[in-house]
Design a protein around this motif. Structure first.
Motif: not given
Ligand SMILES: CC(C)(COP(=O)(O)OP(=O)(O)OC[C@H]1O[C@@H](n2cnc3c(N)ncnc32)[C@H](O)[C@@H]1OP(=O)(O)O)[C@@H](O)C(=O)NCCC(=O)NCCS
Length: 191
Positions: A96-98, A134-137, A141-144, A173-174
């Protein structure tokens, strides 16, 4: 704490952790806005335990969540890097990248800038074929950041995080993914 590998961008240094990062990291992990999409803020002791786990991860895998520093100010502002999850789900093992940055540094492009050099490392210095995130829906900000990197939604990989109970707000998680050919042909390879 050991040296290397070290990564560099125009504005940022990604390096192994130093003792002097401890207090700034604890402050970041104690900020409810930074930790909104996690179970809780961390105490100074929990933050120190996380730092030790991050350091051990570097020793085991040769990569990890790098401490990120603004070069001109020599200021620690957060982390960005690659991690092997310790939980199991339908797509593990995986990498994972975080990222996690101090609130007063959001909105400067630092997360995306750091993540690009991390993806370069992931695809040039290891034989990974894909990197996930991955993150919560609700963590838009993280999804962007994921989208800015050219990562694509992979709905078939979405999962319920096994560390959370069925009715927990953080269970769903998406997942986003980028493959080696996608990164090689992406915008960062043009310049
Ligand atoms: C997720 C997180 C790292 C995103 O940080 P961020 O600063 O929004 O992300 P980026 O580094 O990509 O910055 C992009 C923003 O900087 C702006 N920006 C300003 N100067 C810029 C520059 N020189 N280059 C690029 N972007 C720039 C962009 O316009 C964008 O602003 P916007 O959000 O208003 O559209 C941050 O919110 C965070 O640490 N959250 C808490 C921890 C967390 O949830 N981690 C993820 C768990 S899965």
């Amino acid at each position: 704490m050991a040296d290397g590998p070290t990564l560099e961008t125009e504005r940022l240094l990604l390096r192994r952790w130093r003792e002097r990062d401890r207090d700034a990291f604890a402050a970041l992990n104690a900020d409810p806005e930074v930790m909104e999409h996690f179970p809780s803020v961390l105490s100074a002791e929990e933050s120190g335990q996380l730092l030790r786990r991050i350091d051990r991860h570097f020793e085991e895998f040769g990569f990890g969540l790098w401490a990120v520093e603004i070069k001109w100010a020599k200021r620690f502002i957060g982390f960005c890097g690659l991690a092997v999850p310790t939980f199991q789900t339908h797509f593990t093992p995986a990498v994972e990248i975080g990222w996690r940055f101090a609130k007063d540094q959001w909105g400067s492009g630092y997360a995306t800038e750091a993540a690009k050099v991390v993806l370069d490392f992931g695809f040039e210095e290891t034989d990974l074929e894909q990197i996930l995130s991955w993150t919560v829906p609700t963590n838009q900000r993280s999804q962007r950041v994921m989208q800015r990197l050219g990562m694509k939604r992979a709905p078939e990989l979405d999962f319920d995080h096994p560390r959370f109970l069925h009715d927990d707000r953080l269970r769903e998680h998406v997942v986003f993914r980028i493959t080696r050919p996608e990164w090689a042909h992406g915008p960062s390879s043009q310049g």
